[in-house]
Design a protein around this motif. Structure first.
Motif, PDB file in Angstrom:
ATOM      1  N   SER A 136       0.849  -0.990   0.120  1.00 39.31           N
ATOM      2  CA  SER A 136       0.030  -0.046  -0.211  1.00 39.31           C
ATOM      3  C   SER A 136       1.015   1.378   0.144  1.00 39.31           C
ATOM      4  CB  SER A 136      -1.031   0.007   1.250  1.00 39.31           C
ATOM      5  OG  SER A 136      -0.290  -0.179   2.420  1.00 39.31           O
ATOM      6  N   GLU A 137       2.212   1.242   0.208  1.00 42.20           N
ATOM      7  CA  GLU A 137       3.147   2.193  -0.214  1.00 42.20           C
ATOM      8  C   GLU A 137       3.360   2.507  -1.246  1.00 42.20           C
ATOM      9  OE1 GLU A 137       7.024   4.095   1.777  1.00 42.20           O
ATOM     10  OE2 GLU A 137       6.688   2.310   2.376  1.00 42.20           O
ATOM     11  N   LYS A 138       2.872   3.426  -2.251  1.00 34.69           N
ATOM     12  CA  LYS A 138       3.295   2.850  -3.923  1.00 34.69           C
ATOM     13  C   LYS A 138       3.237   4.463  -4.285  1.00 34.69           C
ATOM     14  CE  LYS A 138      -1.952   2.131  -4.209  1.00 34.69           C
ATOM     15  NZ  LYS A 138      -2.927   1.288  -4.593  1.00 34.69           N
ATOM     16  N   GLU A 139       3.318   4.598  -5.512  1.00 34.58           N
ATOM     17  CA  GLU A 139       3.133   5.691  -6.508  1.00 34.58           C
ATOM     18  C   GLU A 139       2.633   5.296  -7.809  1.00 34.58           C
ATOM     19  OE1 GLU A 139       6.627   7.828  -8.007  1.00 34.58           O
ATOM     20  OE2 GLU A 139       8.002   6.164  -7.774  1.00 34.58           O
ATOM     21  N   HIS A 201      -1.680   8.874   3.998  1.00 28.04           N
ATOM     22  CA  HIS A 201      -1.014  10.269   3.485  1.00 28.04           C
ATOM     23  C   HIS A 201      -0.770  10.180   2.128  1.00 28.04           C
ATOM     24  CE1 HIS A 201       0.814  13.927   5.592  1.00 28.04           C
ATOM     25  NE2 HIS A 201       0.857  14.209   4.258  1.00 28.04           N
ATOM     26  N   SER A 202      -1.251  11.109   1.442  1.00 30.31           N
ATOM     27  CA  SER A 202      -1.117  11.259  -0.155  1.00 30.31           C
ATOM     28  C   SER A 202      -0.575  12.579  -0.474  1.00 30.31           C
ATOM     29  CB  SER A 202      -2.273  10.752  -0.811  1.00 30.31           C
ATOM     30  OG  SER A 202      -2.777   9.568  -0.536  1.00 30.31           O
ATOM     31  N   LEU A 203       0.336  12.415  -1.702  1.00 30.33           N
ATOM     32  CA  LEU A 203       0.703  13.686  -2.200  1.00 30.33           C
ATOM     33  C   LEU A 203       0.382  13.493  -3.672  1.00 30.33           C
ATOM     34  CD1 LEU A 203       4.339  13.863  -0.729  1.00 30.33           C
ATOM     35  CD2 LEU A 203       2.524  15.150  -0.273  1.00 30.33           C
ATOM     36  N   PHE A 217       0.454  10.198  -8.238  1.00 30.41           N
ATOM     37  CA  PHE A 217       0.093   9.808  -6.924  1.00 30.41           C
ATOM     38  C   PHE A 217       1.030   9.184  -6.247  1.00 30.41           C
ATOM     39  CE2 PHE A 217      -3.739   9.986  -9.370  1.00 30.41           C
ATOM     40  CZ  PHE A 217      -4.789  10.706  -8.778  1.00 30.41           C
ATOM     41  N   VAL A 218       1.319   9.826  -4.982  1.00 29.12           N
ATOM     42  CA  VAL A 218       2.121   9.125  -4.011  1.00 29.12           C
ATOM     43  C   VAL A 218       1.462   8.793  -2.590  1.00 29.12           C
ATOM     44  CG1 VAL A 218       4.651   9.264  -2.776  1.00 29.12           C
ATOM     45  CG2 VAL A 218       4.420  10.123  -5.043  1.00 29.12           C
ATOM     46  N   THR A 219       1.292   7.574  -2.182  1.00 27.89           N
ATOM     47  CA  THR A 219       0.341   7.269  -1.046  1.00 27.89           C
ATOM     48  C   THR A 219       1.076   6.446  -0.156  1.00 27.89           C
ATOM     49  OG1 THR A 219      -1.722   6.743  -0.227  1.00 27.89           O
ATOM     50  CG2 THR A 219      -0.919   5.803  -2.238  1.00 27.89           C
ATOM     51  N   ALA A 220       1.058   6.490   0.969  1.00 27.77           N
ATOM     52  CA  ALA A 220       1.462   5.548   2.122  1.00 27.77           C
ATOM     53  C   ALA A 220       0.582   5.356   3.296  1.00 27.77           C
ATOM     54  CB  ALA A 220       2.965   5.712   2.342  1.00 27.77           C
ATOM     55  N   TRP A 225       4.558   6.528   6.302  1.00 23.62           N
ATOM     56  CA  TRP A 225       4.861   7.778   6.049  1.00 23.62           C
ATOM     57  C   TRP A 225       5.814   8.498   6.811  1.00 23.62           C
ATOM     58  CZ3 TRP A 225       4.434  11.570   2.461  1.00 23.62           C
ATOM     59  CH2 TRP A 225       4.297  12.875   2.884  1.00 23.62           C
ATOM     60  N   GLY A 226       5.600   7.989   8.165  1.00 26.43           N
ATOM     61  CA  GLY A 226       6.638   8.601   9.285  1.00 26.43           C
ATOM     62  C   GLY A 226       7.874   8.041   8.918  1.00 26.43           C
ATOM     63  N   ARG A 227       8.076   6.927   8.402  1.00 25.20           N
ATOM     64  CA  ARG A 227       9.431   6.376   8.209  1.00 25.20           C
ATOM     65  C   ARG A 227       9.952   6.879   7.057  1.00 25.20           C
ATOM     66  NH1 ARG A 227       9.094   0.313   6.906  1.00 25.20           N
ATOM     67  NH2 ARG A 227       8.701   1.343   4.883  1.00 25.20           N
TER      68      ARG A 227
END
Length: 253
Positions: A136-139, A201-203, A217-220, A225-227
Motif C-alpha cells: 500500500s506504499e506506492k506511486e 497520507h497522499s501527495l 499519486f504518492v501514497t502510504a 509515511w512517518g518512516r
C-alpha cells in the motif's frame, strides 16, 4: 738479684691481657653507613588497576554502533501514457525513453505492477510501482485524454476522486487537505495536493500537456509515511511532463 727475678717473672693480670688483646684485634671504627631506601614501585595502586580493568570490560561489552543507512538510489521511469488500444507498446524498435510523455523517480527495490488493459481503459492508470515490504506504499500515474487545460484548483481534486474510490474515501475522512500551484522552469503549471488522512497520507501532482491531464499519486499508510517521508516527497517532486521535441532526462538521479 732475687728482687729483679721476682719482678721479671711476675705474671700479668688476666683482665689486662684480655683487654689488650681485644683492643688490638678490633679495627678502627669507620664512618656511619647510609640507609638505602628502595625506589617506589612502578605498578599502579590496586584500586586504580581495578577501575581500569572495569572500564576496559565495559568497552568490550558495549555493542558497536549500528552503521548508518545509506541514502536509497533512484531510477527514472519513462511513461508513454499510451491508450488502451496501444497497450503493450508501439511494437517494432520503439523505445519508451524516446516516446515518453512524463517521468518520475522510483526507489531502488520497488516493484512495478502490471496494469491491465481494462484498468487502463476504465480509470486511466498508466503505471504503478510499490514497496514490496508494504504494497500500500506506492506511486502511480493516471491520465485522461481530451483535456486541454486545468480546471480551477479546488475542482480538480474532487474530479479525480470520482474515478478513484480509495482517494475518495481518504478525502472524505481526511484531517487536512492542502493545495498549491507551482510553475516549473519550462512554464508548465502543476497543481499539488497533500491529503492527511486518519490512516494514510497522499501527495498528488496534476498537470495538463499534449491535450491530456496527468495525475501523479504518492501514497502510504501513516506508519510508512512517518518512516519514509523524505523519500516519498522526493518521488512527488520528481514528476514532470516532457515537452514534445525536448531531450529525455538522465536515466538515473
Amino acid at each position: 738479684m732475687f728482687p729483679s727475678l721476682l719482678l721479671s717473672r711476675a705474671p700479668s693480670s688476666p683482665l689486662l691481657a684480655a683487654a689488650s688483646t681485644s683492643t688490638a684485634a678490633s679495627p678502627p671504627a669507620g664512618p656511619p653507613q647510609a640507609l638505602r631506601v628502595p625506589p617506589p614501585s612502578k605498578k599502579p595502586p590496586l584500586a586504580t588497576a581495578l577501575v581500569a580493568a572495569a572500564a576496559a570490560g565495559l568497552l568490550l561489552l558495549s555493542p558497536a554502533p549500528a552503521p548508518s543507512r545509506a541514502d536509497p538510489e533512484f531510477t527514472v521511469y519513462y511513461g508513454t501514457a499510451a491508450s488502451a488500444a496501444n497497450y503493450g507498446g508501439y511494437g517494432g524498435n520503439a523505445s519508451k525513453k524516446d516516446t515518453a510523455e512524463y517521468v518520475y523517480d522510483v526507489p531502488e527495490g520497488w516493484k512495478e505492477r502490471l496494469v491491465s488493459k481494462v484498468e487502463k481503459g476504465t480509470n486511466g492508470t498508466d503505471s504503478e510501482f510499490f514497496n514490496p515490504r508494504k504494497r500500500s506504499e506506492k506511486e502511480y500515474l493516471t491520465f485522461l485524454p481530451g483535456i486541454r487545460a486545468l480546471a480551477p484548483l479546488g475542482a480538480v481534486l474532487d474530479n479525480l476522486a470520482l474515478s478513484d474510490v480509495g482517494l475518495l474515501d481518504q478525502i472524505a475522512s481526511a484531517d487536512d487537505v492542502t493545495s498549491a500551484e507551482r510553475t516549473d522552469g519550462a512554464g508548465q503549471v502543476y497543481y499539488e495536493y497533500e491529503v492527511t488522512g486518519a490512516g494514510a497520507h497522499s501527495l498528488i501532482s496534476v498537470t495538463c500537456a499534449r491535450n491530456k491531464l496527468y495525475a501523479h499519486f504518492v501514497t502510504a499508510p501513516n506508519a510508512e509515511w512517518g518512516r519514509d517521508e523524505a523519500v516519498l516527497r522526493r518521488l512527488h517532486q520528481s514528476f514532470r511532463t516532457i515537452q514534445p521535441g525536448a531531450p529525455p532526462p538522465a536515466t538515473e538521479s
